[in-house]
Design a protein around this motif. Structure first.
Motif, mmCIF file in Angstrom:
data_model
loop_
_atom_site.group_PDB
_atom_site.id
_atom_site.type_symbol
_atom_site.label_atom_id
_atom_site.label_comp_id
_atom_site.label_asym_id
_atom_site.label_seq_id
_atom_site.Cartn_x
_atom_site.Cartn_y
_atom_site.Cartn_z
ATOM 1 N N LEU A 68 1.814 2.619 -3.234
ATOM 2 C CA LEU A 68 0.734 3.049 -4.120
ATOM 3 C C LEU A 68 0.209 4.447 -3.806
ATOM 4 N N VAL A 69 0.494 4.933 -2.618
ATOM 5 C CA VAL A 69 -0.035 6.250 -2.237
ATOM 6 C C VAL A 69 1.097 7.145 -1.758
ATOM 7 N N LYS A 70 0.781 8.422 -1.601
ATOM 8 C CA LYS A 70 1.790 9.391 -1.207
ATOM 9 C C LYS A 70 1.260 10.216 -0.049
ATOM 10 N N PHE A 109 0.844 -1.208 0.000
ATOM 11 C CA PHE A 109 0.000 0.000 0.000
ATOM 12 C C PHE A 109 0.877 1.256 0.000
ATOM 13 N N LYS A 110 1.947 1.186 0.789
ATOM 14 C CA LYS A 110 2.831 2.358 0.923
ATOM 15 C C LYS A 110 3.371 2.816 -0.435
#
Ligand SMILES: [Mg+2]
Length: 318
Positions: free
Chosen positions: A21-23, A18-19
């Motif tokens: 894939l997002v900011k 998940f880390k």
């Protein structure tokens, strides 16, 4: 699609995915990976903490074995425990519930009573949420905002070799009931950050035998834990032998105690006395922070044994 199932990789590797894939936003000082996110406030002063927990029927509670009051209490308690771990105080929470249509209204009233009474204790407002129909059991998600002074923020990443490792309360046997009625260590954590230079802190949600590994990764260190110093809960000791009680203390999970790293210069007896004169909860030193290469070990009469990474993990392997 790779065809891998989430049960093949486990919760912690899933979070790593998940880390990527997002900011986190520009004002985010600490994103995914600690007990709560830390967001800078443009007007300075306090930092904002933000965390969420979800409780799912069948995974975190069984309807027949927990009262609605307890389910409500626990759903907020998990997030308050994370705010405590950051050294902060909770300010407001939103509660979202997915409930089957046939659930009695009185059940949800009791659940909210559990949430309300715990929130009141720590001055946390319940300020909103969402209620939807669930076709597959009861789901409760609580998100909590908190705040902490910049200089009192405690992350998982600050432990250094030579520091002391401490825990509040006692470990193991939570499944016998404590996991539904625990008091999040908000007051205890505040006392610690207000009185001592806490180097690192996290709450013990998955069990010491798992959470030590999380802190070790964040701080790039390892730990030597003295077996005879571990405060094993009476619920874990019960009628069983020492080995079984120890296994419970390491791997049962849901202790919701604090794992605290303090500098070596502090006098153990003074800290313990000051703490226990104030709280109905113990504080004990259990070991030391060591170099990463030395590994996470349990020391029994001077003999080191590697601690196997275990404890509760959603979806299977840790
Ligand atoms: Mg946590």
């Amino acid at each position: 699609m790779t065809g891998r199932k989430i049960s093949d990789i486990g919760e912690f590797r899933l979070i790593e995915e998940f880390k990527k894939l997002v900011k986190a936003g520009q004002r985010t000082l600490v994103g995914i990976g600690d007990d709560a996110a830390v967001i800078e406030n443009p007007r300075g002063g306090m930092l904002t903490l933000f965390t969420t927990d979800m409780l799912v029927e069948g995974t975190h509670f069984e309807l027949g074995r927990a009262t609605p009051y307890q389910i409500g209490w626990k759903s907020l308690g998990c997030s308050l425990s994370d705010i405590a771990a950051m050294g902060g105080l909770p300010s407001a929470a939103v509660v979202s519930i997915g409930a089957p249509g046939e659930l009695e209204v009185e059940f949800l009233r009791e659940l909210y009573r559990g949430i309300h009474e715990l929130a009141e204790r720590f001055g946390c407002g319940i300020v909103g949420g969402d209620t939807v129909r669930s076709s597959n059991g009861l789901v409760i998600s609580v998100a909590v905002l908190g705040e902490v002074e910049k200089e009192k923020l405690t992350l998982r990443s600050g432990a250094r070799p030579g520091d002391g490792v401490w825990v509040t309360g006692s470990l193991g046997g939570s499944i016998q009931g404590k996991h539904l009625s625990f008091t999040p260590r908000v007051a205890e954590a505040r006392f610690l950050v207000e009185n001592y230079p806490v180097k690192a802190m996290m709450d013990l949600s998955d069990g010491l035998g798992s959470d030590l590994f999380r802190m070790a990764e964040s701080s790039n260190v390892a730990f030597h834990i003295e077996e005879e110093l571990l405060p094993i809960d009476l619920m874990a000791v019960g009628e069983v032998d020492r080995e079984t009680a120890l296994t419970r203390a390491l791997y049962d999970g849901e202790d919701f105690e604090l794992l605290v790293v303090l500098p070596p210069s502090l006098r153990e007896d003074e800290v313990v006395e000051k703490f226990s004169s104030r709280f109905n909860c113990g504080l004990a030193i259990i070991g030391t922070v060591v170099d990463r290469a030395r590994g996470i070990s349990l020391v029994r009469k001077g003999v080191e044994t590697r601690i196997r990474e275990g404890g509760f993990s959603h979806f299977g392997p840790a």
